[in-house]
Design a protein around this motif. Structure first.
Motif, mmCIF file in Angstrom:
data_model
loop_
_atom_site.group_PDB
_atom_site.id
_atom_site.type_symbol
_atom_site.label_atom_id
_atom_site.label_comp_id
_atom_site.label_asym_id
_atom_site.label_seq_id
_atom_site.Cartn_x
_atom_site.Cartn_y
_atom_site.Cartn_z
ATOM 1 N N LYS A 1 -4.380 1.029 -4.013
ATOM 2 C CA LYS A 1 -4.120 0.626 -2.626
ATOM 3 C C LYS A 1 -3.392 1.754 -1.922
ATOM 4 C CE LYS A 1 -3.671 -4.293 -3.693
ATOM 5 N NZ LYS A 1 -2.844 -5.503 -3.486
ATOM 6 N N GLN B 1 -2.954 10.481 9.230
ATOM 7 C CA GLN B 1 -3.047 11.924 9.410
ATOM 8 C C GLN B 1 -3.941 12.271 10.584
ATOM 9 O OE1 GLN B 1 -3.489 13.007 4.785
ATOM 10 N NE2 GLN B 1 -3.405 14.803 6.098
ATOM 11 N N TYR C 1 0.846 -1.190 0.000
ATOM 12 C CA TYR C 1 0.000 0.000 0.000
ATOM 13 C C TYR C 1 0.883 1.242 0.000
ATOM 14 C CZ TYR C 1 -4.156 -2.805 0.377
ATOM 15 O OH TYR C 1 -5.156 -3.685 0.082
ATOM 16 N N VAL C 2 0.440 2.266 -0.738
ATOM 17 C CA VAL C 2 1.251 3.468 -0.898
ATOM 18 C C VAL C 2 0.657 4.591 -0.055
ATOM 19 C CG1 VAL C 2 0.024 4.453 -2.909
ATOM 20 C CG2 VAL C 2 2.488 4.856 -2.627
ATOM 21 N N ASN C 3 1.545 5.434 0.472
ATOM 22 C CA ASN C 3 1.098 6.548 1.301
ATOM 23 C C ASN C 3 0.583 7.700 0.451
ATOM 24 O OD1 ASN C 3 2.425 9.256 3.043
ATOM 25 N ND2 ASN C 3 0.907 7.934 3.956
ATOM 26 N N ILE C 4 -0.527 8.288 0.869
ATOM 27 C CA ILE C 4 -0.880 9.607 0.343
ATOM 28 C C ILE C 4 -1.147 10.516 1.522
ATOM 29 C CG2 ILE C 4 -1.925 8.643 -1.765
ATOM 30 C CD1 ILE C 4 -4.668 9.598 -0.622
ATOM 31 N N GLU C 5 -1.036 11.812 1.268
ATOM 32 C CA GLU C 5 -1.463 12.803 2.249
ATOM 33 C C GLU C 5 -2.357 13.794 1.533
ATOM 34 O OE1 GLU C 5 1.261 14.742 4.866
ATOM 35 O OE2 GLU C 5 1.104 13.013 6.195
ATOM 36 N N THR C 6 -3.365 14.238 2.231
ATOM 37 C CA THR C 6 -4.231 15.277 1.688
ATOM 38 C C THR C 6 -4.101 16.486 2.608
ATOM 39 O OG1 THR C 6 -6.118 14.486 2.958
ATOM 40 C CG2 THR C 6 -5.836 13.562 0.754
ATOM 41 N N PRO C 7 -4.487 17.665 2.107
ATOM 42 C CA PRO C 7 -4.444 18.836 2.992
ATOM 43 C C PRO C 7 -5.295 18.602 4.240
ATOM 44 C CG PRO C 7 -4.816 19.512 0.711
ATOM 45 C CD PRO C 7 -4.926 18.015 0.741
ATOM 46 N N TYR D 1 -2.593 4.036 1.839
ATOM 47 C CA TYR D 1 -2.772 4.256 3.280
ATOM 48 C C TYR D 1 -2.547 5.722 3.577
ATOM 49 C CZ TYR D 1 2.312 4.407 4.292
ATOM 50 O OH TYR D 1 3.642 4.748 4.345
ATOM 51 N N TYR E 1 -9.772 12.999 -3.356
ATOM 52 C CA TYR E 1 -8.441 12.750 -3.951
ATOM 53 C C TYR E 1 -8.552 11.789 -5.135
ATOM 54 C CZ TYR E 1 -3.450 11.412 -4.038
ATOM 55 O OH TYR E 1 -2.135 11.168 -4.408
#
Lengths: 443, 443
Positions: B112, B117, B44-50, B114, B99
């Motif tokens: 996929k 936050q 699973y790959v990391n994302i971040e949103t504001p 994760y 997103y």
């Protein structure tokens, strides 16, 4: 359960709030990990503070920032919210000051902490200015007095962090406020702070124009103005700055103290520098006049000289708005990670990493037992391998395509014997689940 | 430069916004790292949103949460802020939906991801409820349809993460909404959702009381009510739940489909479970009725059975408020890290780690050359050792005390030969800077 009947809200970016694709986010995450690792290598400990402080706490810093602060208000709050008014912090210094005061008796001094958190400013977004951005701060704070050794230590940490992330050539500039104040004192200038503010524009205005202002508006003699400008034009990547400064003929104890302090810092930085940072004594650098009292730091991207400062700090006599009845002097620096990272993304220098962390995809066919594939995957995971088991028994072609689109380097065929195909090299070979490693994990 | 003259603002904690000492924060950071590692082990790959979304975007989820949302308002904003109204996100699901819609063409499906936050809710703080808290979400999202394989995969990831952080015994409970819906259909119950809401109180109300409500308020026959309650009381750590459920004599295709799906998930979880999690099929678990359509997950601390859910999720037919004209089904789970961590801190289960990451303190005496100490320290750092050089030439006693107060395990004496004192064992021995490692880094 379909939401198709619902009105569609347009999904769009919000100006000033950066967001990245997974490929770019992975690169950012690697930067964060690298910076954190460097900070810990020097024995600094992580703290986190809430995203909010009481408005009263933030305002203790002083008046000119409050227009940029985002206050919090519950939507549909019934009447006035009771209790403290809360606002998002606009830097990490004020929260740290509050933290140190609040936890004073639980901390060991000199307190060495780092903090990597988002901060918020309600400014108009423009290049290099964000409304939400990530700051990486490292500070050492002591009680009453603090060793000058930290002038070099903090600079060393920042330089090593900037070198380690591989952001390309960065000019890491240093000065010491004692050099400026002592020099101006030695010249008999009373309003040193005013003069420094004018000279600070040396990269923005022509030298002749600054000289004119110093003479006409600040009342300096032509010779004095020339001396101030001569000092501000001194730059050196070694310690020759000191001899050059002394040549200007000013005798002052504070000036000499500042030169000696800066020499020590330059020596230690240059001895430890292994990377693309250019360390430069730059006697024009002033930074926050009311806050810093000794060494000051400022770093910029060499390839984008017009772009704003990406890292800054210095020595302070007392942590801002210290909330406690004693002086808390310190030395600290802040890397503007978002500002630095976003610029290199925009310029195409950072193009991102693979879209997924997966090292190997285990192929799945009708004859495979999923419990056996799970056991195989977990055996590999226990050794640090990132593994996906394909989510259904499917044609090889589909599984290949999935691996290709996600840039997964290996495809595993379970069997007796097991085989692994290196999708880059196109080679397939026997593999032992008890020992196989992807290139990434080999020494 | 002293701030002593300034009014002192009291430094104090803000209710609902957790903050920890460095010792505790280090433990929290280890948890975060561990969870992240487990997520990546599964590809699973990391994302971040504001931290913010437009109020319109958050409201697309539905009406009942908006009172808990914190809106942003610039302090001292002159007149109305122009542009979109912004608010802090209250979960990670809505930002993910936005997103995925926004970056749709840049993502590979099944996607996929994760996300770890902070989220914010303007609720009244109470045990287990915070105004700012950290969520660790892992979801897989596909287009139009999504493999049932992920019902097990997501549960596996969560179970492995909960086992890996070492939070102690956790009951990881599973159900499948198809079992409930199919069973109720088979009994001829029309208002299944209403009945489920009543039966969901089985852990809070006496069984007789629930039975009374089902008969008197929901209009079920006594036999039907008894059957519903019998189903809801089925629990098993193996697959015996299915036989028990079938014994209740209801015949329905959806019911059988749900049982079969849950059996597969239970098999895979039990085969992979290596830790303190107790995996339990629990046919009372319902979760969000309007959202989940298949498997549902819910985890609680076994030692604190009254404490709220610390992890929950399930399968959904369409990502909430999907902002896009096609279905985005998925399976996901959210670990309430703050809720879980804060409870164990409060109960004294988590007492924190050393106050600093430093492995070794290099002692400093007047005869030492600081450049040589820097070089020694950097040589050790290059091998992953966390090193402090004492910040001044000082009496041995003071340096010992500093190491002791910060729980630093080794003290290094530079010289020819170098010597290292193990402060725990009290032993001192020769050490080679080119090869020495602290116990922490030995295999």
């Amino acid at each position: 359960m379909s939401d198709k009947a619902k009105p569609i809200v347009k999904a769009r970016a919000i100006s000033g709030f950066p967001e990245y694709t997974p490929e770019i986010r992975r690169a950012e995450l690697r930067w964060i990990d690298t910076i954190r690792t460097v900070f810990e290598r020097h024995g600094y400990v992580n703290i986190e503070t809430p995203s909010v402080e009481e408005v009263e706490t933030l305002a203790a810093k002083g008046g000119d920032v409050d227009k940029e602060i985002y206050g919090l208000q519950r939507l549909n709050a019934e009447g006035e919210d009771k209790g403290a008014r809360l606002a998002l912090h606009f830097d990490l210094t004020v929260p740290t000051a509050r933290y140190v005061a609040q936890h004073f008796n639980e901390l060991t001094f000199p307190f060495k902490r780092y903090q990597i958190q988002r901060v918020w400013r309600g400014e108009r977004p423009q290049e290099g200015r964000f409304r939400e951005f990530l700051q990486c701060d490292v500070d050492v704070i002591d009680q009453d007095g603090i060793s000058h050794d930290f002038d070099a230590e903090i600079a060393l940490i920042a330089m090593q962090a900037l070198n380690a992330i591989g952001a390309g050539p960065i000019r890491f500039m240093l000065n010491n406020r004692k050099i400026l104040i002592g020099f101006y004192e030695g010249l008999g200038i009373g309003n040193a702070a005013d003069v420094i503010r004018v000279v600070d524009k040396i990269d923005k205005l022509p030298v002749t124009e600054i000289e004119r202002i110093l003479v006409e508006e600040n009342g300096l003699s032509a010779d004095t103005a020339k001396a101030c400008l001569a000092l501000a034009q001194i730059r050196s990547t070694d310690n020759s700055f000191a001899a050059e400064a002394r040549k200007l003929g000013v005798e002052n104890a504070l000036f000499e103290e500042g030169l000696a302090e800066l020499e020590t810092v330059m020596d230690r930085l240059n001895a430890a520098n292994k990377g693309e940072c250019v360390v430069e004594a730059n006697l024009a650098i002033a930074r926050g006049l009311d806050y810093y009292t000794g060494v000051v730091y400022e770093a910029r991207l060499i390839d984008y000289p017009e772009y704003s400062t990406i890292c800054a700090g210095g020595r302070y006599a007392n942590l801002v708005g210290a909330y406690i009845k004693r002086d808390l002097p310190g030395v600290g620096i802040s890397i503007g990670l978002t500002r630095l990272f976003a610029k290199l993304v925009k310029e195409g220098v950072i193009t991102g990493e693979r879209a997924s962390p997966t090292d190997v995809l285990i192929a799945r066919f009708p004859e495979n037992d999923v419990l056996e594939l799970d056991a195989l995957a977990n055996q590999l995971r226990d050794r640090g391998v990132n593994v996906e088991v394909y989510h259904e028994a499917a044609k090889l072609k589909n599984q290949f395509r999935y691996a290709e689109r996600k840039d997964i380097p290996y495809l595993w065929f379970a069997g007796d014997p097991h085989e692994v195909k290196d999708l880059g090299a196109g080679e397939q070979a026997h593999a032992d689940p008890a020992s196989w490693l992807p290139d990434r994990l080999k020494d």
